[in-house]
Design an enzyme around this catalytic site. Structure first.
Site, PDB file in Angstrom:
ATOM      1  N   SER A 148       0.821  -1.208   0.000  1.00  0.00           N
ATOM      2  CA  SER A 148       0.000   0.000   0.000  1.00  0.00           C
ATOM      3  C   SER A 148       0.857   1.261   0.000  1.00  0.00           C
ATOM      4  O   SER A 148       1.980   1.272   0.491  1.00  0.00           O
ATOM      5  CB  SER A 148      -0.911   0.010   1.227  1.00  0.00           C
ATOM      6  OG  SER A 148      -1.777  -1.103   1.226  1.00  0.00           O
ATOM      7  N   THR A 429       2.880   4.091 -12.297  1.00  0.00           N
ATOM      8  CA  THR A 429       1.612   3.370 -12.455  1.00  0.00           C
ATOM      9  C   THR A 429       0.857   3.847 -13.683  1.00  0.00           C
ATOM     10  O   THR A 429       0.329   3.041 -14.457  1.00  0.00           O
ATOM     11  CB  THR A 429       0.741   3.536 -11.200  1.00  0.00           C
ATOM     12  OG1 THR A 429       1.463   3.091 -10.049  1.00  0.00           O
ATOM     13  CG2 THR A 429      -0.536   2.729 -11.320  1.00  0.00           C
ATOM     14  N   CYS A 580      20.323  -7.047   0.775  1.00  0.00           N
ATOM     15  CA  CYS A 580      19.039  -7.743   0.862  1.00  0.00           C
ATOM     16  C   CYS A 580      18.261  -7.225   2.073  1.00  0.00           C
ATOM     17  O   CYS A 580      18.758  -7.259   3.199  1.00  0.00           O
ATOM     18  CB  CYS A 580      19.261  -9.239   0.982  1.00  0.00           C
ATOM     19  SG  CYS A 580      17.718 -10.155   1.299  1.00  0.00           S
ATOM     20  N   CYS A 604      12.402 -14.465   1.333  1.00  0.00           N
ATOM     21  CA  CYS A 604      12.473 -13.574   0.173  1.00  0.00           C
ATOM     22  C   CYS A 604      11.209 -12.729   0.006  1.00  0.00           C
ATOM     23  O   CYS A 604      10.083 -13.250   0.002  1.00  0.00           O
ATOM     24  CB  CYS A 604      12.715 -14.400  -1.085  1.00  0.00           C
ATOM     25  SG  CYS A 604      12.904 -13.411  -2.583  1.00  0.00           S
ATOM     26  N   CYS A 607      12.024  -8.780  -4.010  1.00  0.00           N
ATOM     27  CA  CYS A 607      12.392  -7.418  -4.384  1.00  0.00           C
ATOM     28  C   CYS A 607      13.326  -7.390  -5.585  1.00  0.00           C
ATOM     29  O   CYS A 607      13.416  -6.385  -6.272  1.00  0.00           O
ATOM     30  CB  CYS A 607      13.016  -6.690  -3.195  1.00  0.00           C
ATOM     31  SG  CYS A 607      14.730  -7.142  -2.831  1.00  0.00           S
ATOM     32  N   CYS A 610      18.992  -8.738  -5.257  1.00  0.00           N
ATOM     33  CA  CYS A 610      20.132  -9.638  -5.406  1.00  0.00           C
ATOM     34  C   CYS A 610      20.435  -9.928  -6.866  1.00  0.00           C
ATOM     35  O   CYS A 610      21.592 -10.059  -7.264  1.00  0.00           O
ATOM     36  CB  CYS A 610      19.883 -10.935  -4.641  1.00  0.00           C
ATOM     37  SG  CYS A 610      18.382 -11.814  -5.129  1.00  0.00           S
TER      38      CYS A 610
END
Length: 635
Positions: A148, A429, A580, A604, A607, A610
């Site tokens: 959000s 967006t 990370c 994980c 994202c 890595c």
């Protein structure tokens, strides 16, 4: 004990050819409408495929449930399911997997993918043409992998669904104040705001995409959440003909468990990849067809965004207030900044963005974020507040210079998979949605009128996406020279040249090459979290509702398992343990006391940092079993 949320099957629109299929409730699983056709059940459709999902558990008990999904058969015009092949490692036999045929297959139920699906079906209704669309989504439900907090520019939505205000879209909080601060350690210096958020809204993007999912289903789009597209399918001429979802119920050692179910082949005449930033299938296709060089030619550059959603005291909450900052705690060579968006219901989305071309391997983006919250200008807002959610995601910042040629044989790349983020606006967006709409219009022309998918590229160049990104093209590379020169150059571009400068700046080194050797950089010591404003990683990870089945093959793969101990640790001091934001990578001593890399894949957040920042590009991010990962849309 996990509380399972069921995804009811629902009967779909009947075509003139009596085509049926079942998919799962997205928005209605949380906001059921009993009389809606989307929640009605047609049990007769559960007659061929019945895939029961294994239960998931989290490395940190989150209490977040993942659903036991079922996927039912479709009786489609032109025949039944086709047969494919699926492979397991070891001595397991080659098995058959089912195949479903569609006119258009879309990977990813985010803003781009759903906008494409909606626009395509709108054209079908306008032209009275019956063409099928399938959207496959790796999250347990639509919106589950979108945290959000978003400042939303409704330009594309105005074009796609002009009556959205009358159709109860979850867009209710207009921007009321737009501030921009340059931070030093103890001060906040007001700056002219370049963001121009007049007419924009502060929203929950996960709520918006769930609403878009409902609109898509009402038009006849089939949406399958909880299924991860793991493979691109090609014909003998190397043309993309669809995707395959990964097998479910495979143990960590590669053997099949009792609950094993093979993946499904989703074949389409046109395939649209809308996976978001650094999509694994998109990157494979870009590499295979050399699309980066065919496009604008420069490499993509990325940033890592880390976000929390807070509930703050009512006397500190100002719905519609938007705040951005640059500067502290980052050094002047590292590009990045923060955002605070006051949403509804006393909620504030606060985040910190760090460009992944930072040089010092000791820099820890997560810890920089925790440190940032203690700044006097920020601390007062958060005191007496409560954290509701935590998450992280990379975003592409290459802009105009880094857009690949988005068309490949059999389909196209849309949204953030291609990289349409407007960096100075910090918005992608609206451009993602528009790219999906343009691709849908092109795909309809291909299937109904015999046009070429190449027209997608031409339409993009002639759209407002192109004009907007071209005008903003020099903002991000200006900061290659440091914070102060970057501010001066970007101000010149924005206020004086207004995007019409005769030059186009280039990006610096690729992000992974920018990392310096540890011996050349000062070590950074971070303060311990206080448990009030700043938190350790396990506490934050709990708030992300992240779940993966522990007993599955690791989706984070090392191309060379020796590089962490031979290169990353001695030369760069193990940077994967710091970049990370979920403590997936840890160097732990073995029985001989030697440090070895341990991968906690179950942590994980998807994202992709890595996959981007590893100095030798040794880590490959692939999709885990569908339904795994964060669960942002539950709060």
């Amino acid at each position: 004990m996990h509380r399972f949320i069921s995804f009811s099957s629902k009967s779909k629109l009947k075509s003139s050819q009596k085509r049926f299929s079942t998919c799962y409730s997205t928005y209605n699983s949380i906001n059921p409408r009993p009389n809606s056709p989307l929640t009605q059940t047609n049990n007769a459709l559960y007659d061929k495929l019945s895939y029961k999902r294994p239960r998931f558990s989290s490395v940190f008990s989150s209490g977040f449930p993942l659903n036991p999904l079922k996927i039912a058969t479709s009786t489609r015009a032109g025949g039944e399911f086709l047969s494919g092949r699926s492979f397991c490692s070891g001595a397991e036999a080659v098995i058959s997997r089912e195949s479903m045929n569609y006119d258009v297959v879309i990977v990813g139920a985010g803003p781009a993918g759903l906008s494409a699906a909606i626009r395509f079906k709108q054209l079908c209704h306008e032209k009275n043409v019956d063409l099928s669309v399938c959207v496959v989504e790796k999250g347990a439900q639509v919106g589950a992998h979108i945290l959000s907090g978003n400042v939303f520019e409704p330009r594309a939505l105005d074009e796609l669904l002009p009556q959205w205000k009358q159709e109860d879209a979850p867009i209710h909080v207009p921007v009321t104040s737009d501030k921009f601060l340059l931070l030093t350690k103890n001060h906040a210096l007001p700056q002219p705001s370049p963001f121009n958020n007049k007419g924009n809204y502060v929203i929950s993007l996960s709520e918006l995409v769930r609403w878009l999912g409902v609109k898509a289903e009402e038009l006849g789009v089939e949406i399958y959440p909880g299924f991860a597209a793991s493979e691109v399918l090609y014909d003998v001429d190397d043309k993309v003909i669809g995707v395959a979802t990964n097998d479910m119920g495979v143990a960590k050692d590669g053997t099949r468990k009792d609950i094993f179910q093979p993946g499904v082949e989703l074949k389409g005449k046109v395939t649209l990849l809308a996976e978001g930033c650094r999509g694994s299938l998109s990157e494979n296709v870009i590499s295979k067809y050399n699309l980066r060089d065919k496009g604008q030619g420069q490499h993509q550059t990325y940033a890592l965004g880390i976000k929390e959603v807070w509930e703050v005291s009512g006397d500190k909450h100002y719905p519609g207030l938007v705040l951005h900052t640059l500067g502290w705690p980052l050094d002047h060579k590292t590009y990045g900044g923060s955002f605070l968006y006051h949403m509804k219901d006393r909620q504030v989305a606060i985040g910190f963005v760090v460009a992944l071309n930072y040089q010092n391997p000791f820099l820890n983006p997560y810890e920089e974020f925790q440190k940032f919250k203690h700044h006097p200008a920020i601390r007062n807002l958060l005191e007496r507040g409560t954290v509701l959610q935590y998450g992280a995601r990379t975003l592409n910042e290459g802009g105009y210079q880094s857009i690949p040629y988005p068309v490949f044989p059999g389909g196209a790349i849309i949204g953030c998979s291609a990289g349409f983020l407007n960096v100075p606006k910090i918005k992608g967006t609206h451009t993602a949605m528009k790219s999906g709409m343009v691709a849908a219009e092109t795909a309809f022309g291909v299937l109904h009128e015999g046009f070429s998918m190449e027209a997608y590229w031409e339409k993009l160049i002639n759209s407002w996406i192109w004009r907007e990104l071209h005008a903003a093209r020099n903002f991000r590379p200006a900061f290659e020279y440091g914070l102060i020169p970057g501010l001066v150059l970007s101000a010149l571009e924005h206020y004086v040249m207004k995007g019409r400068s005769p030059w186009t700046l280039k990006h610096g080194k690729p992000d992974h090459e920018a990392t310096k050797e540890a011996r050349l950089c000062p070590r950074i010591e971070y303060p311990k979290p206080d448990g009030v404003l700043s938190f350790d990683v396990p506490t934050s990870l709990y708030r992300s509702n992240t779940n993966h089945d522990h007993d599955q093959p690791a989706h984070l793969r090392l191309r060379d398992p020796q590089i962490p101990e031979l290169v990353n640790l001695p030369i760069y001091d193990g940077p994967e343990s710091r970049y990370c934001p979920a403590r997936v990578y840890e160097y732990m001593p073995d029985e001989k006391g030697q440090l070895k890399l341990q991968i906690n894949a179950q942590n994980c957040l998807h994202c992709k940092a890595c996959d981007i920042k590893d100095p030798k590009q040794n880590i490959q991010w692939t999709v885990p079993e569908g339904g795994g990962g964060p669960g942002y849309s539950i709060v």
